[in-house]
Design an enzyme around this catalytic site. Sequence first.
Site, short mmCIF file in Angstrom:
data_model
loop_
_atom_site.label_atom_id
_atom_site.label_comp_id
_atom_site.label_asym_id
_atom_site.label_seq_id
_atom_site.Cartn_x
_atom_site.Cartn_y
_atom_site.Cartn_z
N GLN A 46 -1.51 -7.51 -5.06
CA GLN A 46 -0.05 -8.14 -4.63
C GLN A 46 -0.32 -9.06 -3.41
O GLN A 46 -1.23 -8.69 -2.48
CB GLN A 46 0.96 -7.01 -4.16
CG GLN A 46 2.30 -7.55 -4.17
CD GLN A 46 3.20 -6.46 -3.86
OE1 GLN A 46 3.32 -5.68 -4.78
NE2 GLN A 46 3.96 -6.31 -2.67
N ASN A 48 1.81 -11.24 -0.22
CA ASN A 48 3.07 -11.31 0.44
C ASN A 48 3.18 -12.28 1.53
O ASN A 48 1.80 -12.52 1.93
CB ASN A 48 3.80 -9.98 0.87
CG ASN A 48 3.74 -8.85 -0.09
OD1 ASN A 48 4.10 -9.04 -1.35
ND2 ASN A 48 3.48 -7.72 0.26
N LYS A 72 -4.24 -3.34 3.45
CA LYS A 72 -3.76 -4.72 3.76
C LYS A 72 -4.83 -5.83 4.09
O LYS A 72 -5.53 -5.29 5.00
CB LYS A 72 -2.45 -4.63 4.53
CG LYS A 72 -1.16 -3.94 4.11
CD LYS A 72 -0.28 -3.65 5.20
CE LYS A 72 0.87 -2.83 4.74
NZ LYS A 72 1.67 -2.54 5.90
N HIS A 119 1.62 -0.53 10.18
CA HIS A 119 1.39 -1.72 10.53
C HIS A 119 2.53 -2.32 11.07
O HIS A 119 3.76 -2.25 10.47
CB HIS A 119 0.71 -2.72 9.26
CG HIS A 119 0.66 -3.87 9.39
ND1 HIS A 119 1.52 -4.65 9.04
CD2 HIS A 119 -0.16 -4.61 10.28
CE1 HIS A 119 1.44 -6.20 9.41
NE2 HIS A 119 0.22 -5.98 10.28
N LYS A 167 16.69 -0.94 10.53
CA LYS A 167 15.93 0.14 9.84
C LYS A 167 14.92 0.49 10.76
O LYS A 167 14.49 1.45 11.25
CB LYS A 167 15.70 -0.36 8.40
CG LYS A 167 14.75 0.68 7.77
CD LYS A 167 14.55 0.32 6.20
CE LYS A 167 13.93 1.38 5.57
NZ LYS A 167 13.75 0.84 3.98
N ASP A 168 14.28 -0.72 11.35
CA ASP A 168 12.81 -0.42 12.42
C ASP A 168 13.42 0.23 13.57
O ASP A 168 12.64 1.12 14.06
CB ASP A 168 12.21 -1.79 12.57
CG ASP A 168 11.45 -2.14 11.32
OD1 ASP A 168 11.14 -1.37 10.26
OD2 ASP A 168 11.15 -3.40 11.17
#
Length: 183
Positions: A46, A48, A72, A119, A167-168
Amino acid sequence: MIFHETKLAGAFIVELDRKVDTRGFFARSYCSNELKQHGINFLPAQANISHSTVKGTLRGMHYQGAPVSETKFIRCIRGAVWDVIIDMRPDSPTYLQHVGVELSAENGRAIYVPDLFAHGNQALTDDAELFYLMGGPYTPGFEKAVRFDDPAIGIEWPLPVTVVDDKDRNWPPLDANQTEGVK
């Protein structure tokens, strides 16, 4: 590609090996064979792009848990970021240790992030953009994270945090069981 292993086993900073001439330069930005020569078996599944509009924006610290994998290979393609990884492998001698590196369009560095590493990054410029090659797709329900300001980790971000997602900001801090004997 020029590989520099970090203090976190299996994590690498990868620099461009620029071939310069009168036109500018040419460099290989990804090569599975060169990665394999450094013990990395990484095939992208994938791709991004992450764009941070405002300098000081912070994203992270994210990772995926078993049974999914989220390796990643990340490069900054516009502006600059301070990129940080945390070793979240409980059996690792560098468990909960972190490494930070500046990635920028100018310096051309990339970072290889192994599985079970959290990360995140902070934009050092307005309009910072990252290009991620992912070893596996994001899998809802397996997301994990470490708070960007968790005192058990002690990341020193280079700028004041100007923007961070709720959220973080609301991930719980690591508990005593996770951090016992670390540091």
